[in-house]
Design a protein around this motif. Structure first.
Motif, PDB file in Angstrom:
ATOM      1  N   GLU A 152       0.803  -1.226   0.000  1.00  0.00           N
ATOM      2  CA  GLU A 152       0.000   0.000   0.000  1.00  0.00           C
ATOM      3  C   GLU A 152       0.839   1.280   0.000  1.00  0.00           C
ATOM      4  OE1 GLU A 152      -3.100   0.071  -0.437  1.00  0.00           O
ATOM      5  OE2 GLU A 152      -3.751  -1.979  -0.005  1.00  0.00           O
ATOM      6  N   ALA A 153       2.148   1.185   0.197  1.00  0.00           N
ATOM      7  CA  ALA A 153       2.989   2.378   0.311  1.00  0.00           C
ATOM      8  C   ALA A 153       3.102   3.098  -1.038  1.00  0.00           C
ATOM      9  CB  ALA A 153       4.376   1.998   0.815  1.00  0.00           C
ATOM     10  N   SER A 154       3.392   4.398  -0.979  1.00  0.00           N
ATOM     11  CA  SER A 154       3.601   5.201  -2.174  1.00  0.00           C
ATOM     12  C   SER A 154       4.875   4.767  -2.887  1.00  0.00           C
ATOM     13  CB  SER A 154       3.673   6.677  -1.789  1.00  0.00           C
ATOM     14  OG  SER A 154       3.832   7.484  -2.930  1.00  0.00           O
ATOM     15  N   TYR A 155       4.917   4.927  -4.210  1.00  0.00           N
ATOM     16  CA  TYR A 155       6.097   4.488  -4.952  1.00  0.00           C
ATOM     17  C   TYR A 155       6.250   5.257  -6.260  1.00  0.00           C
ATOM     18  CZ  TYR A 155       2.504   1.701  -7.320  1.00  0.00           C
ATOM     19  OH  TYR A 155       1.370   1.303  -7.981  1.00  0.00           O
TER      20      TYR A 155
END
Length: 361
Positions: free
Chosen positions: A180-183
């Motif tokens: 779910e983390a930003s990338y």
């Protein structure tokens, strides 16, 4: 007998088989036709891989032609459509294969490119042709077909619309791969074709990935197909960056899953390739890397201002001419052309994007 172009077509056939980036650039023309004639029936004859990308596009019936099946596949497609008569055929593929395929389709009127843009004798297979449009972007060349049919200029000159279909299982696939983390998404390789020198260096990508990680805590997600060259590029990049800074999905994601990955990314970085135009279609900020391809003709349409563009310099360096002295869209087929792009320039674009998004937040 030359049938007149229909004022209110009921059934339109779109013939465009490939490639991934091109079919993405064609979708706004489909939306323009639908906006002009909400009840119109659109049948799109498309390649197998391209269909897997666009499947579910609202208001479109797809007929898939597998280019690997040759003449037998053509005959099967003709049998499938033998009872179908189109009001108009939009012949949007400049290839002899597509023109041969068009011969078995029943259409009252056929529109192709103007002589300046037509290739592979396409002029012989169509009765109506586009108005000349020198120095047009690929997306606008497709939109010229809507203009030729009489779509309202207010529609064809407005902001392009896409609305690509991404099923829930594609989002699930993307979350499974990257969490779910930003990338930051990086698709480092263009389609591996003969004398296709569109790929940047592993060292350049590694420098950008390291910067994104150390300055922003932003992981990079590598994407690409399963070819040997793509896997080798991914391995070279991975060897140059901290393990925790990278998620490598090369060869391990479906085309719909790739759409979901791109849509969720903060920013995409890619050379002239299908993912550049997928990101553009999804509204994901896109830093295009251009030196061998004319950005003004084939760049990510909404994000050309973000590109690192060394095409004019490459034309001067390797063709010894200026851009306005060569044919529109001519490629610079030199293996060193992409080395004109500096990592510092790409990092500067990334910094600008991330700082702007932080200000908006």
């Amino acid at each position: 007998m030359k049938h007149p172009l229909p004022a209110h077509p009921e059934h339109i056939c779109v013939l465009r088989l490939s490639a991934l980036g091109d079919v993405c650039n064609l979708v706004p023309t489909i939306r323009a036709l639908q906006q002009q004639w909400p009840q119109v029936r659109i049948t799109w004859i498309i390649g197998k891989g391209e269909h897997s990308l666009l499947a579910g596009l609202s208001g479109v019936e797809f007929v898939v032609y597998d280019k690997g099946t040759g003449l037998a596949g053509m005959r099967e497609l003709w049998r499938q459509l033998e009872d179908t008569r189109f009001d108009v055929l939009l012949h949007m593929q400049q290839s002899l294969r597509a023109s041969m395929l068009s011969l078995g389709l029943k259409a009252k009127a056929r529109i192709g490119y103007d002589k300046a843009r037509a290739k592979d004798w396409q002029h012989w297979f169509t009765r109506y042709h586009l108005a000349p449009h020198p120095r047009a972007h690929v997306l606008q060349s497709f939109m010229d077909f809507a203009r030729r049919l009489g779509v309202d200029p207010a529609i064809t000159s407005g902001r392009p619309q896409w609305g690509l279909a991404i099923p829930e299982e594609a989002y699930h696939e993307a979350r499974h791969l990257v969490g779910e983390a930003s990338y930051l998404l990086i698709s480092p390789c263009a389609n591996p074709r003969l004398r296709n020198f569109r790929n940047w260096s592993a060292e350049g990508y590694a420098a950008v990935i390291d910067h994104a990680w150390t300055q922003y805590g932003l992981k990079a997600v590598l994407t690409g197909g399963g070819s040997t060259k793509e896997r080798e590029m991914a391995a070279r990049i991975a060897a140059l960056v901290p393990q925790e800074a990278l998620i490598d999905t090369t060869g391990g994601v479906s085309l719909k899953g790739l759409l979901a990955l791109i849509e969720r990314a903060r920013v995409a970085i890619t050379p002239d390739s299908g993912p550049a135009h997928m990101a553009n279609a999804l509204g994901t900020p896109t830093i295009g890397l251009y030196a061998t391809t004319n950005l003004d003709r084939a760049g990510p349409y909404l994000w050309r201002h973000l590109a690192v563009n060394r095409y004019p310099e490459a034309v001067r360096t390797y063709l010894h001419k200026e851009v306005d002295e060569i044919p529109w869209g001519q490629r610079v087929r030199h293996p060193d052309a992409m080395s004109l792009i500096d990592a510092e320039d790409v990092i500067a674009r990334l910094d600008t994007l991330l700082s702007e998004s932080a200000d908006e937040a």
